[in-house]
Design a protein around this motif. Structure first.
Motif, PDB file in Angstrom:
ATOM      1  N   ARG A 100       9.370  89.121  18.183  1.00  0.00           N
ATOM      2  CA  ARG A 100      10.392  88.172  17.715  1.00  0.00           C
ATOM      3  C   ARG A 100      10.218  86.865  18.468  1.00  0.00           C
ATOM      4  NH1 ARG A 100      13.389  84.720  16.193  1.00  0.00           N
ATOM      5  NH2 ARG A 100      15.672  84.728  16.123  1.00  0.00           N
ATOM      6  N   LEU A 101       9.840  85.803  17.744  1.00  0.00           N
ATOM      7  CA  LEU A 101       9.621  84.488  18.336  1.00  0.00           C
ATOM      8  C   LEU A 101      10.802  83.590  17.996  1.00  0.00           C
ATOM      9  CD1 LEU A 101       5.847  83.952  17.351  1.00  0.00           C
ATOM     10  CD2 LEU A 101       6.837  85.399  19.155  1.00  0.00           C
ATOM     11  N   GLY A 102      11.764  83.483  18.919  1.00  0.00           N
ATOM     12  CA  GLY A 102      12.942  82.674  18.684  1.00  0.00           C
ATOM     13  C   GLY A 102      12.666  81.200  18.919  1.00  0.00           C
ATOM     14  N   GLY A 103      13.569  80.376  18.379  1.00  0.00           N
ATOM     15  CA  GLY A 103      13.439  78.934  18.553  1.00  0.00           C
ATOM     16  C   GLY A 103      13.880  78.191  17.317  1.00  0.00           C
ATOM     17  N   GLY A 104      15.161  78.266  16.994  1.00  0.00           N
ATOM     18  CA  GLY A 104      15.674  77.659  15.777  1.00  0.00           C
ATOM     19  C   GLY A 104      15.973  76.178  15.923  1.00  0.00           C
ATOM     20  N   ARG A 105      16.383  75.574  14.800  1.00  0.00           N
ATOM     21  CA  ARG A 105      16.694  74.146  14.782  1.00  0.00           C
ATOM     22  C   ARG A 105      18.157  73.868  15.069  1.00  0.00           C
ATOM     23  NH1 ARG A 105      14.122  72.145   9.160  1.00  0.00           N
ATOM     24  NH2 ARG A 105      15.540  73.774   8.420  1.00  0.00           N
ATOM     25  N   ASN A 106      19.023  74.864  14.831  1.00  0.00           N
ATOM     26  CA  ASN A 106      20.466  74.674  14.996  1.00  0.00           C
ATOM     27  C   ASN A 106      21.049  75.951  15.575  1.00  0.00           C
ATOM     28  OD1 ASN A 106      23.197  74.259  14.812  1.00  0.00           O
ATOM     29  ND2 ASN A 106      23.236  73.807  12.616  1.00  0.00           N
TER      30      ASN A 106
END
Length: 374
Positions: A100-106
């Motif tokens: 799981r590679l997290g890192g969203g825009r919001n």
């Protein structure tokens, strides 16, 4: 591309997930994690693994969840919206590893999703989550501007923070954390005392996990740096003074009261409605599934990200909801729930943690460290 991204990918694939040739690997990529996904794909190709990529977006999930229509089932008082995602279940049942590679825009993308819809979606996909948990899954995060903003840091400053936490000598840290694991494994009861907190938890028969950022240690987060177990029989009260964002909502100063292992009273200075929503998810959501002790002193500040904050030295966290099988005797079921929500308390001052009446940590200092006062 920043060379540290390639180093991050190498640690994730080789140390954390221990991917082998021929493994079936699902890579779940958040909106802002493209560069890390590219580096991970190269690592997986070098290993000879089979890769399937999923796009993971809070905004996409929000649109789908909000658009669903449904009615309450009178018999269960639950929202009848979702059927089990059998196609997704089949994917994970055939997978060996999930990254799981997290890192969203919001970070608040789903803040306006109605609680009933959120709960219905989680309950419908419980089997999918169980299938993921049966893989060698690892969750990490790629530094993004939205996460830097949430942490109150400049972007380049936040990048340095993330890589300082991720690119560590994990074997050395594992040796340090083994001392805490040994104490918990031999113990029967943990007591934590600080301002507005006096709580006891049974741990007899449980196995603590030395969470050294590798599935070889039953550890599934990168970065990591905690020792955790699955408590039961919780009694007393606890105050979580580290702010956090839960389901897109700021939650501050949470106070929980336990009787007979269950939350019987709760409050929060901010985000109390979301806290109540979590606790009402199902029967298991009012019981503890985890007691975790932060031991990663490379994480030196709170950033409103549970992946980092719960690993920070001088902290203790507890999660309401699901217990991890790694903490349980073979064949025994622990607390079951569709949620696992961590909350953190700062133990750097005026605090002590006891195991079977013996102080093992005071004011954030462990008994084997310099400066410990028994």
């Amino acid at each position: 591309m920043d060379e540290r991204i390639h180093e991050h990918a190498a640690v994730l694939v080789n140390w954390s997930a221990r991917v082998s040739e021929g493994d079936n690997v699902v890579v779940s990529v958040d909106e802002g994690a493209h560069d890390l996904a590219v580096a991970v794909a190269a690592e997986l190709g070098d290993v000879g693994a089979n890769m399937s990529v999923q796009y993971d977006s809070s905004e996409v999930e929000r649109a789908y969840t909000k658009a669903h229509d449904g009615e309450f089932e009178e018999s269960t008082h639950e929202l009848a919206l979702y059927e089990e995602s059998t196609h997704e279940l089949a994917l994970y049942e055939e997978s060996d590893v999930m990254l799981r590679l997290g890192g969203g825009r919001n970070t608040s993308a789903d803040a306006d999703v109605p609680p009933t819809k959120r709960q219905a979606a989680m309950q419908a996909n419980q089997n999918v989550r169980e299938a993921v948990m049966d893989t060698d899954w690892v969750s990490t995060v790629h530094p993004t501007r939205s996460l830097a903003q949430q942490a109150g840091m400049a972007y380049e400053e936040y990048q340095d923070f993330v890589y300082d936490a991720v690119l560590r000598d994990w074997e050395e840290l594992a040796d340090q954390m083994a001392k805490m694991k040994e104490i918990l494994d031999a113990g029967s009861e943990v007591r934590l005392v600080k301002e507005d907190t006096d709580i006891t938890m049974s741990i007899e028969g449980r196995t603590a996990v030395n969470s050294a950022a590798s599935v070889a240690y039953d550890s599934h987060n990168l970065p990591s740096g905690e020792v955790f177990t699955a408590p039961y029989g919780t009694e007393g009260e606890v105050f979580f003074d580290v702010p956090m964002t839960l389901r897109g909502t700021r939650v501050q100063n949470v106070h929980l009261t336990f009787e007979d292992g269950e939350v019987v009273d709760y409050s929060a200075d901010a985000g109390e409605a979301v806290l109540g929503e979590i606790l009402d998810t199902d029967e298991g959501a009012r019981r503890l599934g985890e007691l975790g002790i932060g031991m990663n002193r490379g994480i030196d500040r709170f950033t409103d990200s549970i992946l980092f904050d719960e690993k920070m030295g001088d902290t203790v966290h507890m999660a309401v909801g699901r217990a991890y099988d790694a903490n349980l005797p073979e064949g025994e079921s622990g607390n079951d729930s569709a949620v696992h929500v961590d909350m953190i308390t700062d133990v750097s001052e005026d605090s002590r943690m006891e195991v079977d009446g013996e102080v093992v940590q005071r004011n954030g200092v462990f008994r084997w460290e310099d400066g410990f006062e028994g």
